[in-house]
Write a protein that holds these residues in place. Structure first.
Motif, PDB file in Angstrom:
ATOM      1  N   GLN A  16      10.515  12.728 -93.644  1.00 46.41           N
ATOM      2  CA  GLN A  16      10.713  11.276 -93.752  1.00 46.41           C
ATOM      3  C   GLN A  16      10.461  10.751 -95.156  1.00 46.41           C
ATOM      4  O   GLN A  16      11.150   9.827 -95.618  1.00 46.41           O
ATOM      5  N   LEU A  17       9.469  11.314 -95.849  1.00 39.95           N
ATOM      6  CA  LEU A  17       9.021  10.746 -97.125  1.00 39.95           C
ATOM      7  C   LEU A  17       9.165  11.715 -98.292  1.00 39.95           C
ATOM      8  O   LEU A  17       8.416  11.620 -99.271  1.00 39.95           O
TER       9      LEU A  17
ATOM     10  N   GLU B  35       3.474   8.924 -85.381  1.00 39.11           N
ATOM     11  CA  GLU B  35       4.317   9.050 -86.562  1.00 39.11           C
ATOM     12  C   GLU B  35       4.422   7.711 -87.294  1.00 39.11           C
ATOM     13  O   GLU B  35       4.367   7.658 -88.528  1.00 39.11           O
ATOM     14  N   LEU B  36       4.562   6.633 -86.529  1.00 39.88           N
ATOM     15  CA  LEU B  36       4.582   5.300 -87.130  1.00 39.88           C
ATOM     16  C   LEU B  36       3.251   4.988 -87.815  1.00 39.88           C
ATOM     17  O   LEU B  36       3.217   4.402 -88.904  1.00 39.88           O
ATOM     18  N   MET B  37       2.148   5.379 -87.175  1.00 35.47           N
ATOM     19  CA  MET B  37       0.833   5.139 -87.764  1.00 35.47           C
ATOM     20  C   MET B  37       0.635   5.971 -89.029  1.00 35.47           C
ATOM     21  O   MET B  37       0.018   5.509 -89.998  1.00 35.47           O
ATOM     22  N   THR B  38       1.148   7.187 -89.043  1.00 32.72           N
ATOM     23  CA  THR B  38       1.057   8.034 -90.237  1.00 32.72           C
ATOM     24  C   THR B  38       1.741   7.371 -91.419  1.00 32.72           C
ATOM     25  O   THR B  38       1.188   7.297 -92.525  1.00 32.72           O
ATOM     26  N   VAL B  39       2.935   6.853 -91.182  1.00 34.10           N
ATOM     27  CA  VAL B  39       3.670   6.159 -92.243  1.00 34.10           C
ATOM     28  C   VAL B  39       2.910   4.906 -92.679  1.00 34.10           C
ATOM     29  O   VAL B  39       2.854   4.581 -93.874  1.00 34.10           O
ATOM     30  N   ALA B  40       2.309   4.195 -91.722  1.00 32.72           N
ATOM     31  CA  ALA B  40       1.557   2.977 -92.047  1.00 32.72           C
ATOM     32  C   ALA B  40       0.399   3.279 -92.995  1.00 32.72           C
ATOM     33  O   ALA B  40       0.184   2.554 -93.986  1.00 32.72           O
ATOM     34  N   TYR B  41      -0.343   4.332 -92.718  1.00 32.45           N
ATOM     35  CA  TYR B  41      -1.467   4.693 -93.578  1.00 32.45           C
ATOM     36  C   TYR B  41      -0.998   5.129 -94.962  1.00 32.45           C
ATOM     37  O   TYR B  41      -1.587   4.740 -95.990  1.00 32.45           O
ATOM     38  N   LEU B  42       0.041   5.934 -95.027  1.00 33.34           N
ATOM     39  CA  LEU B  42       0.531   6.414 -96.315  1.00 33.34           C
ATOM     40  C   LEU B  42       1.143   5.279 -97.130  1.00 33.34           C
ATOM     41  O   LEU B  42       1.014   5.251 -98.359  1.00 33.34           O
ATOM     42  N   LEU B  43       1.789   4.332 -96.467  1.00 35.65           N
ATOM     43  CA  LEU B  43       2.309   3.156 -97.164  1.00 35.65           C
ATOM     44  C   LEU B  43       1.164   2.327 -97.731  1.00 35.65           C
ATOM     45  O   LEU B  43       1.229   1.854 -98.877  1.00 35.65           O
TER      46      LEU B  43
ATOM     47  N   LEU C 150      13.614   4.920 -89.250  1.00 32.31           N
ATOM     48  CA  LEU C 150      12.737   4.869 -88.078  1.00 32.31           C
ATOM     49  C   LEU C 150      13.069   3.665 -87.213  1.00 32.31           C
ATOM     50  O   LEU C 150      12.860   3.696 -85.994  1.00 32.31           O
ATOM     51  N   PHE C 151      13.533   2.587 -87.847  1.00 29.29           N
ATOM     52  CA  PHE C 151      14.058   1.437 -87.117  1.00 29.29           C
ATOM     53  C   PHE C 151      15.582   1.571 -87.054  1.00 29.29           C
ATOM     54  O   PHE C 151      16.198   2.129 -87.963  1.00 29.29           O
ATOM     55  N   ALA C 152      16.168   1.029 -85.993  1.00 30.63           N
ATOM     56  CA  ALA C 152      17.622   1.113 -85.835  1.00 30.63           C
ATOM     57  C   ALA C 152      18.340   0.403 -86.973  1.00 30.63           C
ATOM     58  O   ALA C 152      17.783  -0.488 -87.622  1.00 30.63           O
ATOM     59  N   GLU C 153      19.578   0.806 -87.213  1.00 30.92           N
ATOM     60  CA  GLU C 153      20.381   0.209 -88.280  1.00 30.92           C
ATOM     61  C   GLU C 153      20.488  -1.298 -88.091  1.00 30.92           C
ATOM     62  O   GLU C 153      20.823  -1.787 -87.018  1.00 30.92           O
TER      63      GLU C 153
END
Length: 350
Positions: A151-152, A265-273, A300-303
């Motif tokens: 993802q990143l 997975e959403l929480m992982t991105v939140a922390y890294l952001l 991660l969010f729809a188009e």
């Protein structure tokens, strides 16, 4: 004059980023009708998002309430909430979050809390929040390494630098606590430099005040070190507080009717952001947070939904603090002005 100009520029920058977020949310051609999407948001999950915001504030305030009470300076929980919101508000409107802590110390002094105790309360809160954020981010990162790499991959350097900067803050705070003589020599050097630059007119008085503050700060931290249970409670309160802030994105994801991405997975991105944007020296890390959200959560969010997700998330995680903090600041200033007029009318001095 310069202070007023800085405040004006900070406000202008905040309004500019707010306008940018609105433009991103409502100018996307893929939305069809942005207003229709806005009104289809699930109100239950929006309420939960507000609950996450409240949890972040409440448990942060509970940390101040608990610490000050154990140091022998009890404050009501309501005032602790005011201290937290004041810190959030002034940190979010000043570059590098430089205004929050001085304002908290100022309002603590209004309750006869010494500067050293107030500084140690803020330092303890900062230390526990930093440690918890870095540890939880590291754990989630390690457990979801494959997802993070996929993802990143294009912004790996951003969260690596952010992780390193935030992790370095922990030993710096500990150095102030355990390397007292080194810090005292550094402060003495700053006093001498300020004297040469004619910023400090009475170096002996300045040095004495700094040493007294350092003594109080050191004593309160060392006293806390003899009570590991208190440290553990502070860390647990930080876990609850920081997790509340990070969980806002889960509620936004659900409010928009999204699915397919695991909560962890959403929480992982939140922390890294958060780690990636937090060191940006701009009011509320504005610009970095918005741009980071669009990059980190892309796919991660729809188009066509990502812009609206940014708007709702940023409102809950940032603009709410500005709205509530501004209201509290106005109310407190009115109360202080009223108290000052009462003292003048009675002919007494505080």
């Amino acid at each position: 004059m310069k202070r007023g100009l800085r405040r004006f520029l900070s406000l202008l920058f905040i309004l500019g980023t707010m306008a940018l977020v609105m433009w991103i949310a409502f100018s996307n051609n893929d939305l069809g009708s942005a207003w229709e999407l806005l009104f289809t948001l699930n109100p239950l999950y929006l309420l939960l998002a507000w609950g996450c915001w409240f949890a972040y504030t409440f448990f942060d305030a509970l940390g101040y309430h608990y610490f000050l009470r154990k140091q022998g300076y009890p404050v009501r929980m309501g005032y602790a909430v005011f201290l937290s919101l004041t810190g959030f508000y002034y940190s979010n409107i000043t570059p590098g979050a430089s205004g929050g802590q001085p304002m908290q110390i100022y309002y603590m002094s209004k309750r006869d809390i010494p500067i050293g105790i107030g500084t140690s309360a803020i330092s303890m809160k900062f230390l526990s929040n930093q440690l918890v954020t870095v540890v939880l981010a590291s754990v989630l990162w390690a457990l979801n390494l494959g997802f993070v790499n996929a993802q990143l991959s294009g912004v790996r350097w951003l969260y690596l630098i952010g992780w390193a900067i935030n992790a370095a803050a922990v030993p710096l705070i500990l150095m102030v606590t355990f390397c007292r003589r080194t810090v005292q020599r550094m402060l003495g050097g700053l006093v001498r430099l300020g004297t040469r630059m004619r910023i400090i007119k009475r170096p002996d008085v300045a040095a004495l005040r700094m040493n007294n503050m350092l003594d109080t700060y050191h004593a309160s931290f060392m006293r806390l070190g003899r009570h590991p249970k208190q440290i553990f409670i502070q860390l647990m309160l930080s876990v609850l507080s920081v997790s509340g802030l990070m969980a806002i994105v889960l509620c936004v994801y659900a409010a928009l009717g999204q699915s397919g991405v695991a909560w962890y997975e959403l929480m992982t991105v939140a922390y890294l952001l958060f780690l990636s944007a937090s060191y940006t020296p701009l009011p509320g890390a504005s610009g970095a947070q918005e741009g980071g959200f669009l990059v980190f959560y892309h796919g991660l969010f729809a188009e066509g939904v990502l812009g609206m997700a940014l708007l709702v998330w940023r409102f809950m995680s940032y603009y709410m603090f500005l709205i509530v903090g501004a209201a509290l600041s106005i109310i407190m200033q009115l109360r202080l002005s009223r108290a000052s007029r009462t003292v003048d009318a009675s002919g007494e001095r505080p």
